[in-house]
Write a protein that holds these residues in place. Structure first.
Motif, PDB file in Angstrom:
ATOM      1  N   UNK A  45       3.143   4.411   5.213  1.00 48.87           N
ATOM      2  CA  UNK A  45       2.065   5.379   5.152  1.00 48.87           C
ATOM      3  C   UNK A  45       2.178   6.408   6.271  1.00 48.87           C
ATOM      4  N   UNK A  46       3.324   6.610   6.786  1.00 47.97           N
ATOM      5  CA  UNK A  46       3.467   7.590   7.858  1.00 47.97           C
ATOM      6  C   UNK A  46       3.115   8.991   7.392  1.00 47.97           C
ATOM      7  N   UNK A  47       3.096   9.243   6.075  1.00 42.54           N
ATOM      8  CA  UNK A  47       2.738  10.557   5.576  1.00 42.54           C
ATOM      9  C   UNK A  47       1.279  10.896   5.853  1.00 42.54           C
ATOM     10  N   UNK A  48       0.477   9.925   6.273  1.00 41.34           N
ATOM     11  CA  UNK A  48      -0.919  10.186   6.600  1.00 41.34           C
ATOM     12  C   UNK A  48      -1.062  10.919   7.932  1.00 41.34           C
ATOM     13  N   UNK A  49      -0.029  10.908   8.767  1.00 39.70           N
ATOM     14  CA  UNK A  49      -0.057  11.581  10.061  1.00 39.70           C
ATOM     15  C   UNK A  49      -1.310  11.204  10.856  1.00 39.70           C
ATOM     16  N   UNK A  50      -1.511   9.910  11.033  1.00 36.18           N
ATOM     17  CA  UNK A  50      -2.702   9.416  11.717  1.00 36.18           C
ATOM     18  C   UNK A  50      -2.633   9.652  13.213  1.00 36.18           C
ATOM     19  N   UNK A  51      -3.816   9.823  13.813  1.00 42.12           N
ATOM     20  CA  UNK A  51      -3.914   9.975  15.259  1.00 42.12           C
ATOM     21  C   UNK A  51      -5.216   9.344  15.751  1.00 42.12           C
ATOM     22  N   UNK A  52      -5.294   9.163  17.047  1.00 44.32           N
ATOM     23  CA  UNK A  52      -6.470   8.564  17.674  1.00 44.32           C
ATOM     24  C   UNK A  52      -7.738   9.301  17.252  1.00 44.32           C
ATOM     25  N   UNK A  53      -8.744   8.534  16.849  1.00 46.13           N
ATOM     26  CA  UNK A  53     -10.029   9.103  16.469  1.00 46.13           C
ATOM     27  C   UNK A  53     -10.200   9.332  14.975  1.00 46.13           C
ATOM     28  N   UNK A  54      -9.106   9.294  14.210  1.00 41.99           N
ATOM     29  CA  UNK A  54      -9.230   9.423  12.755  1.00 41.99           C
ATOM     30  C   UNK A  54      -9.994   8.223  12.214  1.00 41.99           C
ATOM     31  N   UNK A  55     -10.692   8.440  11.106  1.00 40.70           N
ATOM     32  CA  UNK A  55     -11.381   7.355  10.412  1.00 40.70           C
ATOM     33  C   UNK A  55     -10.694   7.175   9.071  1.00 40.70           C
ATOM     34  N   UNK A  56     -10.280   5.953   8.791  1.00 45.44           N
ATOM     35  CA  UNK A  56      -9.567   5.651   7.550  1.00 45.44           C
ATOM     36  C   UNK A  56     -10.364   4.656   6.715  1.00 45.44           C
ATOM     37  N   UNK A  57     -10.028   4.605   5.433  1.00 45.88           N
ATOM     38  CA  UNK A  57     -10.630   3.641   4.521  1.00 45.88           C
ATOM     39  C   UNK A  57      -9.662   2.463   4.401  1.00 45.88           C
ATOM     40  N   UNK A  58     -10.159   1.283   4.729  1.00 47.05           N
ATOM     41  CA  UNK A  58      -9.372   0.056   4.612  1.00 47.05           C
ATOM     42  C   UNK A  58      -9.720  -0.605   3.284  1.00 47.05           C
ATOM     43  N   UNK A  59      -8.702  -0.960   2.523  1.00 47.90           N
ATOM     44  CA  UNK A  59      -8.947  -1.572   1.207  1.00 47.90           C
ATOM     45  C   UNK A  59      -9.567  -2.954   1.368  1.00 47.90           C
ATOM     46  N   UNK A  60     -10.258  -3.376   0.331  1.00 45.92           N
ATOM     47  CA  UNK A  60     -10.858  -4.705   0.322  1.00 45.92           C
ATOM     48  C   UNK A  60      -9.757  -5.758   0.309  1.00 45.92           C
TER      49      UNK A  60
ATOM     50  N   UNK B  42      -9.217 -10.326   0.518  1.00 48.06           N
ATOM     51  CA  UNK B  42      -9.826 -11.575   0.068  1.00 48.06           C
ATOM     52  C   UNK B  42     -11.056 -11.935   0.899  1.00 48.06           C
ATOM     53  N   UNK B  43     -11.020 -11.606   2.193  1.00 47.76           N
ATOM     54  CA  UNK B  43     -12.099 -12.004   3.104  1.00 47.76           C
ATOM     55  C   UNK B  43     -12.953 -10.848   3.614  1.00 47.76           C
ATOM     56  N   UNK B  44     -12.768  -9.638   3.104  1.00 37.90           N
ATOM     57  CA  UNK B  44     -13.548  -8.492   3.581  1.00 37.90           C
ATOM     58  C   UNK B  44     -13.662  -7.434   2.482  1.00 37.90           C
ATOM     59  N   UNK B  45     -14.743  -6.642   2.506  1.00 44.56           N
ATOM     60  CA  UNK B  45     -14.906  -5.554   1.548  1.00 44.56           C
ATOM     61  C   UNK B  45     -14.210  -4.286   2.053  1.00 44.56           C
ATOM     62  N   UNK B  46     -14.065  -3.315   1.194  1.00 44.86           N
ATOM     63  CA  UNK B  46     -13.557  -2.006   1.614  1.00 44.86           C
ATOM     64  C   UNK B  46     -14.484  -1.476   2.708  1.00 44.86           C
ATOM     65  N   UNK B  47     -13.903  -0.874   3.743  1.00 50.42           N
ATOM     66  CA  UNK B  47     -14.728  -0.382   4.845  1.00 50.42           C
ATOM     67  C   UNK B  47     -14.024   0.736   5.610  1.00 50.42           C
ATOM     68  N   UNK B  48     -14.789   1.386   6.479  1.00 50.29           N
ATOM     69  CA  UNK B  48     -14.246   2.447   7.327  1.00 50.29           C
ATOM     70  C   UNK B  48     -13.811   1.859   8.659  1.00 50.29           C
ATOM     71  N   UNK B  49     -12.752   2.448   9.208  1.00 47.25           N
ATOM     72  CA  UNK B  49     -12.116   1.934  10.419  1.00 47.25           C
ATOM     73  C   UNK B  49     -11.709   3.119  11.285  1.00 47.25           C
ATOM     74  N   UNK B  50     -12.130   3.115  12.559  1.00 47.69           N
ATOM     75  CA  UNK B  50     -11.759   4.195  13.492  1.00 47.69           C
ATOM     76  C   UNK B  50     -10.481   3.806  14.228  1.00 47.69           C
TER      77      UNK B  50
END
Length: 65
Positions: A1-16, A18-26
């Protein structure tokens, strides 16, 4: 997923999983195959994590600056 060009402070969506729902992650740090940071929504809110790029569905918002 390097094409996302992530950096400090970005907020991403983490997929659900088995033990957690989809959620936002800083993102605190970006490494070759994972990011570190904290969940900001859902039952894991405030929890530290190190999700690999395969768990990231999309970028929710970009860091200012």
């Amino acid at each position: 997923m390097t094409e996302l060009d992530l950096r400090e402070g970005d907020v991403v969506v983490i997929r659900a999983g088995e033990d957690w729902p989809e959620h936002l992650f800083r993102v605190d740090e970006v490494y070759e195959d994972l990011v570190t940071g904290y969940s900001i929504t859902g039952p894991l809110k405030g929890e530290y994590g190190e999700p690999d790029f395969g768990l990231i569905l999309s970028v929710h918002s970009r860091a200012q600056g």
